[in-house]
Scaffold this active site. Structure first.
Site, PDB file in Angstrom:
ATOM      1  N   GLY A 108       0.938  -1.216   0.239  1.00  0.00           N
ATOM      2  CA  GLY A 108      -0.004  -0.222  -0.073  1.00  0.00           C
ATOM      3  C   GLY A 108       0.995   1.269   0.102  1.00  0.00           C
ATOM      4  O   GLY A 108       2.096   1.132   0.059  1.00  0.00           O
ATOM      5  N   ASP A 109       0.267   2.441  -0.234  1.00  0.00           N
ATOM      6  CA  ASP A 109       1.001   3.683  -0.025  1.00  0.00           C
ATOM      7  C   ASP A 109       1.812   4.062  -1.248  1.00  0.00           C
ATOM      8  O   ASP A 109       2.849   4.526  -1.141  1.00  0.00           O
ATOM      9  CB  ASP A 109       1.609   3.877   1.211  1.00  0.00           C
ATOM     10  CG  ASP A 109       0.810   3.662   2.445  1.00  0.00           C
ATOM     11  OD1 ASP A 109      -0.145   4.290   2.273  1.00  0.00           O
ATOM     12  OD2 ASP A 109       1.065   2.970   3.336  1.00  0.00           O
ATOM     13  N   HIS A 116      -5.787   7.779   0.709  1.00  0.00           N
ATOM     14  CA  HIS A 116      -5.529   8.207  -0.556  1.00  0.00           C
ATOM     15  C   HIS A 116      -5.249   9.826  -0.455  1.00  0.00           C
ATOM     16  O   HIS A 116      -6.093  10.369  -0.201  1.00  0.00           O
ATOM     17  CB  HIS A 116      -6.638   8.082  -1.748  1.00  0.00           C
ATOM     18  CG  HIS A 116      -7.420   6.743  -1.714  1.00  0.00           C
ATOM     19  ND1 HIS A 116      -6.609   5.515  -1.608  1.00  0.00           N
ATOM     20  CD2 HIS A 116      -8.492   6.402  -1.159  1.00  0.00           C
ATOM     21  CE1 HIS A 116      -7.635   4.693  -1.213  1.00  0.00           C
ATOM     22  NE2 HIS A 116      -8.761   5.331  -0.924  1.00  0.00           N
ATOM     23  N   ARG A 161       0.871   7.339  11.331  1.00  0.00           N
ATOM     24  CA  ARG A 161       2.253   6.746  11.883  1.00  0.00           C
ATOM     25  C   ARG A 161       3.448   6.907  10.726  1.00  0.00           C
ATOM     26  O   ARG A 161       2.969   6.664   9.413  1.00  0.00           O
ATOM     27  CB  ARG A 161       1.822   5.112  12.118  1.00  0.00           C
ATOM     28  CG  ARG A 161       0.816   5.192  13.330  1.00  0.00           C
ATOM     29  CD  ARG A 161       0.750   3.632  13.316  1.00  0.00           C
ATOM     30  NE  ARG A 161      -0.249   2.992  12.277  1.00  0.00           N
ATOM     31  CZ  ARG A 161      -0.421   1.815  12.268  1.00  0.00           C
ATOM     32  NH1 ARG A 161      -0.060   0.924  13.128  1.00  0.00           N
ATOM     33  NH2 ARG A 161      -1.183   1.345  11.203  1.00  0.00           N
ATOM     34  N   SER A 179       5.770   8.914 -12.182  1.00  0.00           N
ATOM     35  CA  SER A 179       5.107  10.080 -11.402  1.00  0.00           C
ATOM     36  C   SER A 179       6.410  10.791 -10.667  1.00  0.00           C
ATOM     37  O   SER A 179       7.062   9.920  -9.865  1.00  0.00           O
ATOM     38  CB  SER A 179       4.020   9.395 -10.337  1.00  0.00           C
ATOM     39  OG  SER A 179       3.794  10.523  -9.433  1.00  0.00           O
ATOM     40  N   ASP A 203      11.472  10.801  -7.830  1.00  0.00           N
ATOM     41  CA  ASP A 203      12.228  12.187  -7.317  1.00  0.00           C
ATOM     42  C   ASP A 203      12.459  12.285  -5.763  1.00  0.00           C
ATOM     43  O   ASP A 203      13.429  12.890  -5.805  1.00  0.00           O
ATOM     44  CB  ASP A 203      11.169  13.175  -7.616  1.00  0.00           C
ATOM     45  CG  ASP A 203       9.802  13.057  -6.768  1.00  0.00           C
ATOM     46  OD1 ASP A 203       9.308  11.782  -7.238  1.00  0.00           O
ATOM     47  OD2 ASP A 203       9.577  13.730  -5.927  1.00  0.00           O
ATOM     48  N   GLN A 260      -4.828  -0.578  -0.539  1.00  0.00           N
ATOM     49  CA  GLN A 260      -3.686  -1.181  -0.049  1.00  0.00           C
ATOM     50  C   GLN A 260      -2.911  -1.714  -1.364  1.00  0.00           C
ATOM     51  O   GLN A 260      -2.822  -1.192  -2.305  1.00  0.00           O
ATOM     52  CB  GLN A 260      -4.322  -2.080   0.935  1.00  0.00           C
ATOM     53  CG  GLN A 260      -4.741  -1.305   2.129  1.00  0.00           C
ATOM     54  CD  GLN A 260      -6.307  -2.139   2.670  1.00  0.00           C
ATOM     55  OE1 GLN A 260      -6.819  -2.804   1.804  1.00  0.00           O
ATOM     56  NE2 GLN A 260      -6.577  -1.684   3.979  1.00  0.00           N
ATOM     57  N   SER A 282      -1.303   8.279   5.952  1.00  0.00           N
ATOM     58  CA  SER A 282      -2.432   9.349   5.644  1.00  0.00           C
ATOM     59  C   SER A 282      -3.666   8.880   6.432  1.00  0.00           C
ATOM     60  O   SER A 282      -4.554   9.983   6.729  1.00  0.00           O
ATOM     61  CB  SER A 282      -2.901   9.156   4.051  1.00  0.00           C
ATOM     62  OG  SER A 282      -3.223   8.189   3.642  1.00  0.00           O
TER      63      SER A 282
END
Length: 427
Positions: free
Chosen positions: A12-13, A41, A299, A409, A329, A221, A295
């Site tokens: 996830g993330d 998200h 944590r 991205s 980046d 996730q 988000s």
């Protein structure tokens, strides 16, 4: 008719929200098929940050949003997110599957108490009631959205469930029980606000498919948190793979393109094996620079080097035919970059992820080391202009996993995106 799916390939993330938001400008429907408000998200539009836990990421682009049968819904959180949209003058049309299960206050409390009881063996849940709600679903005792449409049915099911849960809360956890009237009063207010959106979403999707609409399926996730194929028991409580989309009423055979989102490094929240974890200044630097904080819970995320075994597993399980690489980046100004290509344990080389968490906790990563790049690449808009070191990193991943990285991205904003395959511009 075109159906696309976006799946997280790690824990996830990975940055799914940004990619989904970008693609959603040309989408008629965006569908979420799993999880609850344990998933977060983050989307940045015109320097304004939006964080959603339940609503699909495509909501900001005007797509019609569907919360499918596999989603577990906390009505209070959903209402809060809808009010935030209204406050920002963002109009949306939302449909809630009448088969979706409803998170109740006792689910949240049981989640919290269960984690406390496990002590050092805790899994690290978000304590949002997700697991207990799914447990009621599997046990066939849960309250579904359809039950909210008939107050008598809701009252009866609430009474049955609350009697059982209060007994557990009092006798096993020695905690104060919930009051039936308090919950009923609170949820009646939620029902009055949300009942208009509760419907048979399979029929809506079937009509959309038959009329040639463009549909984006949004996974929450990531593959390594899947209840079946993740690092059990340090996983989420739902299926995160593309196969779970069948629960929305969409056959996998109808999904045209499946894109996996890969973060240029690894991260995970909570406990569990993390083979490539970076402890020390480099990990701290990546965390701070990449704002790697949950988000949902805020944590700090654990940081690691990119692990190709997880990416290969996700590609195989989800039949991914495209990848999007995010947050490259963040890795500038690091002298050496590493990519894990295998594990080693007691002299044995693993080119797959062992099932045993005990083995996973003790394997050593086998790394390919790359020279880092110093240049800030966030404002680069053409692949050819990237530093050669960054391109070597990207192209090594492609060769190893056998799937093209179609999207890059390079920042949270929509415009900081490079397309290497025109298909994703022209959907």
């Amino acid at each position: 008719m075109s159906i696309y799916a976006v799946i997280g390939t790690q824990w996830g993330d990975e940055g799914k929200g940004k990619i989904i938001d970008f693609l959603s400008s040309k989408i008629d429907y965006v569908v979420r098929f799993n999880g609850g408000n344990n998933a977060g998200h983050t989307i940045v539009v015109n320097n304004k940050k939006f964080i959603f836990n339940l609503l699909p990421s495509g909501v900001l682009q005007g797509a019609k949003c569907i919360l499918g049968p596999g989603v577990v819904i906390d009505p209070l959180i959903l209402i809060k997110e809808l009010e935030a949209l209204k406050h920002n003058n963002i109009k949306t049309e939302i449909f809630i599957s009448d088969k979706a299960h409803i998170i109740m206050p006792y689910h949240i409390k049981l989640d919290e108490l269960n984690e406390q009881k496990k002590g050092v063996y805790k899994i690290g849940t978000t304590k949002r009631g997700i697991g207990p709600c799914y447990a009621d679903k599997i046990n066939r005792t849960g309250i579904r959205a359809v039950d909210l449409l008939d107050i008598k049915i809701f009252e009866r099911k609430l009474k049955i469930n609350l009697d059982e849960k209060n007994e557990i809360i009092e006798k096993i956890y020695n905690h104060k029980p919930f009051n039936y009237d308090d919950i009923l009063s609170k949820y009646k207010k939620c029902i009055a606000i949300l009942q208009y959106a509760i419907t048979n979403t399979e029929e809506i999707l079937n009509q959309a498919i038959n009329s040639g609409k463009i549909i984006l399926i949004e996974g929450a996730q990531g593959t390594m948190l899947d209840i079946e194929h993740g690092t059990f028991p340090f996983v989420t409580s739902s299926n995160t793979l593309i196969t779970a989309t069948t629960g929305c009423g969409i056959p996998i055979s109808k999904i045209k393109e499946k894109i996996g989102i890969v973060k240029a490094f690894s991260s995970r929240v909570g406990s569990g094996p993390f083979v490539t974890e970076i402890l020390g200044p480099i990990g701290d630097k990546i965390r701070e620079k990449g704002q790697e904080y949950g988000s949902t819970t805020n944590r700090p995320r654990r940081i690691g080097w990119l692990d190709l075994l997880t990416i290969k597993k996700s590609i195989s399980l989800n039949e991914l035919n495209h990848l999007a690489l995010t947050k490259l980046d963040i890795l500038n100004n690091i002298e050496d970059l590493k990519i894990c290509t295998a594990y080693e344990f007691k002299g044995k080389i693993y080119d797959y992820i062992p099932t045993s968490c005990e083995i996973l906790e003790n394997v050593k990563p086998v790394y390919k080391v790359f020279k880092g790049f110093k240049q800030n690449i966030r404002n680069i808009s053409h692949y050819e202009d990237l530093p050669i070191e960054a391109k070597e990193y990207i192209e090594f991943i492609e060769r190893e996993v056998g799937v093209q990285i179609s999207i890059l991205s390079l920042g949270a904003e929509r415009e900081k995106t490079i397309f290497r395959n025109q298909k994703w511009i022209n959907i």
